[in-house]
Design a protein around this motif. Structure first.
Motif, short mmCIF file in Angstrom:
data_model
loop_
_atom_site.label_atom_id
_atom_site.label_comp_id
_atom_site.label_asym_id
_atom_site.label_seq_id
_atom_site.Cartn_x
_atom_site.Cartn_y
_atom_site.Cartn_z
N SER A 137 74.27 17.55 25.99
CA SER A 137 75.10 16.36 25.99
C SER A 137 75.28 15.82 24.58
CB SER A 137 74.48 15.29 26.88
OG SER A 137 75.25 14.11 26.88
N ALA A 138 74.21 15.84 23.79
CA ALA A 138 74.29 15.38 22.41
C ALA A 138 75.18 16.30 21.58
CB ALA A 138 72.89 15.29 21.80
N VAL A 139 75.02 17.61 21.79
CA VAL A 139 75.87 18.58 21.08
C VAL A 139 77.33 18.35 21.44
CG1 VAL A 139 76.46 21.02 20.86
CG2 VAL A 139 74.06 20.33 20.90
N ASP A 140 77.60 18.15 22.71
CA ASP A 140 78.96 17.93 23.16
C ASP A 140 79.57 16.68 22.52
OD1 ASP A 140 81.18 18.64 24.95
OD2 ASP A 140 80.68 16.79 25.99
N GLU A 141 78.78 15.64 22.45
CA GLU A 141 79.26 14.37 21.88
C GLU A 141 79.65 14.54 20.42
OE1 GLU A 141 77.43 9.97 20.75
OE2 GLU A 141 76.40 11.26 22.20
N MET A 142 78.92 15.38 19.70
CA MET A 142 79.14 15.48 18.25
C MET A 142 80.02 16.64 17.83
SD MET A 142 75.42 14.36 16.74
CE MET A 142 74.33 14.38 18.15
N THR A 143 80.34 17.55 18.74
CA THR A 143 81.08 18.76 18.32
C THR A 143 82.34 19.06 19.12
OG1 THR A 143 79.89 20.24 19.83
CG2 THR A 143 78.89 19.84 17.66
N GLU A 144 82.60 18.36 20.19
CA GLU A 144 83.70 18.73 21.09
C GLU A 144 83.49 20.17 21.58
OE1 GLU A 144 87.03 18.16 18.47
OE2 GLU A 144 87.30 16.09 19.11
N SER A 145 82.30 20.44 22.07
CA SER A 145 81.91 21.81 22.40
C SER A 145 82.72 22.43 23.54
CB SER A 145 80.42 21.85 22.79
OG SER A 145 80.18 21.08 23.96
N ARG A 146 83.40 21.60 24.32
CA ARG A 146 84.12 22.15 25.47
C ARG A 146 85.54 22.57 25.14
NH1 ARG A 146 81.77 18.33 30.42
NH2 ARG A 146 80.27 17.25 29.11
N ARG A 147 85.90 22.57 23.85
CA ARG A 147 87.21 23.07 23.47
C ARG A 147 87.31 24.56 23.77
NH1 ARG A 147 86.04 21.73 18.31
NH2 ARG A 147 86.99 23.69 17.65
N ASP A 148 88.49 25.01 24.14
CA ASP A 148 88.70 26.42 24.49
C ASP A 148 88.51 27.34 23.30
OD1 ASP A 148 89.20 25.76 27.11
OD2 ASP A 148 91.39 25.73 26.87
N ASP A 149 88.70 26.82 22.07
CA ASP A 149 88.63 27.70 20.90
C ASP A 149 87.23 27.77 20.28
OD1 ASP A 149 88.69 25.07 20.03
OD2 ASP A 149 89.89 25.48 18.26
N VAL A 150 86.22 27.22 20.95
CA VAL A 150 84.85 27.29 20.45
C VAL A 150 84.11 28.43 21.13
CG1 VAL A 150 82.63 26.09 20.27
CG2 VAL A 150 84.76 24.81 19.98
N GLU A 151 83.56 29.35 20.35
CA GLU A 151 82.65 30.36 20.89
C GLU A 151 81.27 29.72 20.96
OE1 GLU A 151 82.02 34.79 19.54
OE2 GLU A 151 80.51 33.51 18.60
N TYR A 152 80.71 29.65 22.17
CA TYR A 152 79.48 28.90 22.39
C TYR A 152 78.49 29.80 23.12
CZ TYR A 152 76.93 24.46 23.41
OH TYR A 152 76.03 23.43 23.48
N THR A 153 77.44 30.21 22.42
CA THR A 153 76.49 31.21 22.91
C THR A 153 75.12 30.59 23.17
OG1 THR A 153 77.58 32.93 21.57
CG2 THR A 153 75.38 33.42 22.40
N ILE A 154 74.46 31.07 24.21
CA ILE A 154 73.05 30.75 24.40
C ILE A 154 72.30 32.05 24.66
CG2 ILE A 154 73.23 30.37 26.92
CD1 ILE A 154 71.12 28.09 26.50
N GLU A 155 71.12 32.17 24.03
CA GLU A 155 70.25 33.32 24.30
C GLU A 155 69.42 33.06 25.55
OE1 GLU A 155 69.47 35.31 19.93
OE2 GLU A 155 68.02 33.85 20.67
N ALA A 156 69.19 34.11 26.32
CA ALA A 156 68.44 33.97 27.56
C ALA A 156 67.53 35.17 27.76
CB ALA A 156 69.38 33.83 28.75
N ASN A 157 66.36 34.91 28.27
CA ASN A 157 65.46 36.00 28.63
C ASN A 157 65.63 36.30 30.12
OD1 ASN A 157 63.41 37.61 27.18
ND2 ASN A 157 62.11 36.98 28.88
N PRO A 158 65.76 37.56 30.50
CA PRO A 158 65.86 37.89 31.93
C PRO A 158 64.70 37.26 32.70
CG PRO A 158 66.32 39.82 30.61
CD PRO A 158 65.85 38.77 29.65
N GLY A 159 65.02 36.73 33.88
CA GLY A 159 63.99 36.14 34.71
C GLY A 159 63.73 34.67 34.43
N THR A 160 64.40 34.11 33.40
CA THR A 160 64.18 32.69 33.07
C THR A 160 65.40 31.84 33.36
OG1 THR A 160 64.89 32.92 30.77
CG2 THR A 160 62.56 33.31 31.24
N VAL A 161 66.44 32.42 33.96
CA VAL A 161 67.62 31.64 34.33
C VAL A 161 67.81 31.68 35.84
CG1 VAL A 161 68.84 31.94 32.14
CG2 VAL A 161 69.14 33.64 33.94
N ASP A 162 68.45 30.64 36.35
CA ASP A 162 68.85 30.62 37.74
C ASP A 162 70.28 30.07 37.80
OD1 ASP A 162 68.65 27.81 37.49
OD2 ASP A 162 66.62 27.80 38.29
N ALA A 163 70.84 30.00 38.99
CA ALA A 163 72.24 29.57 39.13
C ALA A 163 72.44 28.15 38.60
CB ALA A 163 72.67 29.66 40.59
#
Length: 389
Positions: free
Chosen positions: A85-111
């Motif tokens: 939420s803080a990142v979104d407030e300061m960066t407009e992260s939901r713009r279509d032209d932003v590449e936004y990546t998160i690293e994830a380890n298998p088994g540590t994410v759910d729906a």
């Protein structure tokens, strides 16, 4: 500001892998939500939000965001939402032209976690698989099985992630070209958009260093054969080899990393994170507790600050450029720095041309020097010898 990247470092993992020398610390299973773990993560997120605010004026309109680690995906939903939420407030992260990546380890994410990431504009996920062979995963000290990865990968697809990277590793102790081939065949059938394939490096201070520093688990010739096998297999599966360790389907290169390799500007948030702004590089303290304490006290967490010299900038431009399929624009460098690289490198360059390690290609009115696939394997040696001229 154009082409500005934002990197946020989450240093926490369930446990450190046997080969890992990254700025990370194992804190156990965050899903247990003990007071100790919850408090530690809260303190980090508070500090990172505070550091983000220091860059608020620069962050509006970033071109890429990357949340890495560590294992960002172990952070529970409510705590991750505060950060996103803080990142979104300061960066407009939901713009279509932003590449936004998160690293994830298998088994540590759910729906639910994946839906949260999507809600805040994250459109690219990078899974640290390393191998499709469970015995190799166990050797590396990974916390997941291949089945765990498949479950996480399918969840991401079902939630709507259409830009997925898979990290793979070669030269794993006990790995063979046959087991690597099995991993490559298995992974390419999943049709990810991007694959990063790294040869294992035995780093000082890791369990692997104690075991293998004097006796590498894979000989150099086998290591090279594995590098070539990765290139051949991924090329046949439609991937472009655009950086020494990175392969992408057309139009799916990682823009965040390309910005690093092009020496663009970027802001790094968190322990050990680096920033580069207008020729000045800063690196935050590595220790997580020290980082939190400094930011909480209103102090700058940067441990190192360096204003790059003209020579350093040119050296980095050559080193980073030659790691990519674009190579370096020697005509532009000649005009910008007043250095004729073709003349300076002379016979050494011809030697590499003759060996098939380097090619020179026209680019409109300019000329580019590019490493071939064979050249990429010995890139460090080539670059060091060229820079010594």
């Amino acid at each position: 500001m154009k082409n500005l990247g934002l990197y946020i470092h989450i240093p926490y993992c369930v446990r450190k892998c046997n080969y890992c020398d990254f700025a990370s610390v194992g804190i156990g299973d965050c899903s247990q939500k003990t007071d100790e773990i919850t408090g530690e993560i809260d303190c980090l997120i508070d500090a990172e939000i505070s550091e983000l605010k220091e860059y608020k004026d620069k962050l509006r309109g970033v071109s890429s965001i990357f949340i890495g680690g560590g294992t960002p995906s172990i952070v529970p939903i409510d705590q991750m939402e505060r950060l996103l939420s803080a990142v979104d407030e300061m960066t407009e992260s939901r713009r279509d032209d932003v590449e936004y990546t998160i690293e994830a380890n298998p088994g540590t994410v759910d729906a639910d976690k994946l839906k949260l990431y999507k809600k805040y504009g994250i459109n690219r996920i990078s899974f640290g698989l390393q191998s499709a062979i469970d015995t190799e995963l166990k050797c590396l000290g990974r916390i997941h099985s291949f089945d765990d990865f498949i479950n996480s990968f399918e969840l991401a697809r079902n939630v709507g992630f259409d830009n997925v990277n898979i990290d793979l590793m070669t030269a794993i102790p006990g790995q063979t070209t046959e087991s690597l081939l099995q991993t490559l065949e298995t992974v390419t059938k999943l049709e990810p958009e991007h694959i990063s394939a790294y040869s294992l490096i035995i780093e000082e201070g890791t369990p692997f260093f104690e075991k293998y520093s004097d006796n590498p688990p894979i000989d150099e010739e086998t290591d090279r054969s594995m590098f070539e096998l990765v290139g051949e297999m991924l090329a046949s599966a439609g991937f472009e080899h655009y950086e020494i360790s990175n392969y992408a389907k057309p139009g799916r290169r990682c823009e965040h990393n390309l910005n690093y390799w092009k020496r663009g500007d970027y802001v790094g948030i968190g322990p050990a994170a680096a920033s580069h702004l207008s020729g000045t590089r800063t690196v935050n303290v590595r220790d997580t507790d020290e980082y939190i304490a400094l930011v909480t006290d209103g102090k700058n967490p940067a441990k190192e600050t360096e204003i790059l010299t003209r020579e350093q900038i040119l050296t980095e431009e050559i080193y980073l450029g030659l790691r990519t399929s674009a190579g370096i624009d020697v005509t532009r460098i000649s005009e910008q720095y007043g250095i004729d690289l073709m003349a300076l490198w002379g016979s050494k360059l011809k030697e590499y041309f003759d060996l098939g390690l380097i090619v020179s290609i026209p680019d409109h009115c300019n000329k580019r020097v590019v490493l071939t696939s064979a050249g990429m394997w010995v890139s460090d040696t080539i670059i060091d010898e060229l820079l010594a001229q």
